[in-house]
Design an enzyme around this catalytic site. Sequence first.
Site, PDB file in Angstrom:
ATOM      1  N   HIS A 104       0.790  -1.229   0.000  1.00 29.67           N
ATOM      2  CA  HIS A 104       0.000   0.000   0.000  1.00 29.67           C
ATOM      3  C   HIS A 104       0.830   1.291   0.000  1.00 29.67           C
ATOM      4  CE1 HIS A 104      -3.509  -2.377   0.131  1.00 29.67           C
ATOM      5  NE2 HIS A 104      -3.689  -2.485   1.425  1.00 29.67           N
ATOM      6  N   HIS A 178      -9.595   2.233   0.304  1.00 28.76           N
ATOM      7  CA  HIS A 178      -9.583   1.110   1.259  1.00 28.76           C
ATOM      8  C   HIS A 178     -10.730   1.187   2.271  1.00 28.76           C
ATOM      9  CE1 HIS A 178      -7.820  -2.188   3.508  1.00 28.76           C
ATOM     10  NE2 HIS A 178      -6.808  -2.247   2.658  1.00 28.76           N
ATOM     11  N   GLU A 315     -11.385  -3.561  -3.088  1.00 28.66           N
ATOM     12  CA  GLU A 315     -10.378  -2.626  -3.590  1.00 28.66           C
ATOM     13  C   GLU A 315     -10.179  -2.870  -5.079  1.00 28.66           C
ATOM     14  OE1 GLU A 315      -6.949  -3.199  -0.731  1.00 28.66           O
ATOM     15  OE2 GLU A 315      -8.545  -4.290   0.244  1.00 28.66           O
TER      16      GLU A 315
HETATM   17  C1  GLA Z   1      -5.185  -5.118   2.047  1.00 20.65           C
HETATM   18  C2  GLA Z   1      -4.338  -6.328   2.102  1.00 20.65           C
HETATM   19  C3  GLA Z   1      -4.533  -7.054   3.386  1.00 20.65           C
HETATM   20  C4  GLA Z   1      -4.286  -6.126   4.561  1.00 20.65           C
HETATM   21  C5  GLA Z   1      -5.163  -4.894   4.438  1.00 20.65           C
HETATM   22  C6  GLA Z   1      -4.850  -3.887   5.513  1.00 20.65           C
HETATM   23  O1  GLA Z   1      -6.487  -5.392   1.767  1.00 20.65           O
HETATM   24  O2  GLA Z   1      -4.544  -7.206   1.005  1.00 20.65           O
HETATM   25  O3  GLA Z   1      -3.665  -8.150   3.475  1.00 20.65           O
HETATM   26  O4  GLA Z   1      -2.945  -5.726   4.584  1.00 20.65           O
HETATM   27  O5  GLA Z   1      -4.996  -4.301   3.188  1.00 20.65           O
HETATM   28  O6  GLA Z   1      -4.818  -4.438   6.776  1.00 20.65           O
END
Ligand code: GLA
Length: 354
Positions: A104, A178, A315
């Site tokens: 991210h 997110h 997402e």
């Molecule tokens: C995304 C990732 C997850 C986790 C979340 C945040 O969706 O794929 O593995 O890291 O973000 O906690």
Amino acid sequence: MTVQEFGKLPNGETVQLFTLRNKNGVETAITNYGGIIVTLKTFDGKGLLADVALGFETLAGYLGKHPYFGAIIGRYGNRIGKARFTIDGVTYTLAKNDGENSLHGGNEGFDRKLWKARTESGPDSQTLVLSYTSPDGEEGYPGTLETEVRYTLRDDDTFRIDYLAKTDKKTVVNLTNHTYFNLAGQGNGDILNHEIQINASRFTPVDEGLIPTGELRPVDGTPFDFRKPVRIGARIDADDEQIRRGRGYDHNFVLDREGEGLSFAARVTEPSTGRVLEVWTTEPGMQFYTGNFLDGTITGKAGKVYPRRSGFCLETQHFPDSPNQPSFPSTLLEPGKEYRSTTLWKFLTAQPRK
Ligand code: GLA
């Protein structure tokens, strides 16, 4: 549309909170810190509003450690394997903030930036326009990246997100949002009874670090077949290697797209309230994450705690680790070209079933 002060950053900068409300009363509050969607109030089948987004009431909550509640994710949503990638023979190194991998956007991604904000209104919509210029080399990524995210609330109860980016050097980009949804209302239990349909015949299986193996695996006969609506909880603890690696669902689905433009990605129904969310996107993939890392240690809005699987994320994105996977759709952005991506969240209702 109203604006108020949401708080101050440690360096003294003022953070704002914008509230958009449509003609029906659907309402969202968004801060220019991280472009975070703080609240999202939608109607159920009986006409009652509830806030369906997990998050915090105050800026302090978002300044602390949290799992990207409501935020814009960039420069690269999801993981880049071994926290590095190569463009034209030059290797770029990122922070390893998720085991050996980058997650991210790195240590201080777009979810932790103060965005410039302005508002626009149309006959049937209101838009919050956020912009941020990421300097060349920020978090290890090449190129100055000029980014704009437009959040539009329409009178037809659709929330639209448009992402735009431009660079001055070849780079990689993969922007998303997110938001964690709970269509029964944030903090009202887990999301296992929600039913989800995902328009995907294949998904990208992952290794133990959640990096795609490169395979596009058919969902047939697996717990990943959501081509017809299924309870999220029905197979979330199935005896399946991919489910074990994700600790539930934490996987990228390869969307069955129809041509260019916006294509149907997913539909989620919460049976007891009749709240329905549809997702449409221009992106080739979507991460379905069931909040497996939530553990009840975070207290969110209205004093609610967020236990495991009390929110889900959809997402929309290019596939994880694309910069290292030549067979995946490319995330390369070149100078003179534009990165554009659009996602719609349509808020609908159905007859409540109890
Ligand atoms: C995304 C990732 C997850 C986790 C979340 C945040 O969706 O794929 O593995 O890291 O973000 O906690």
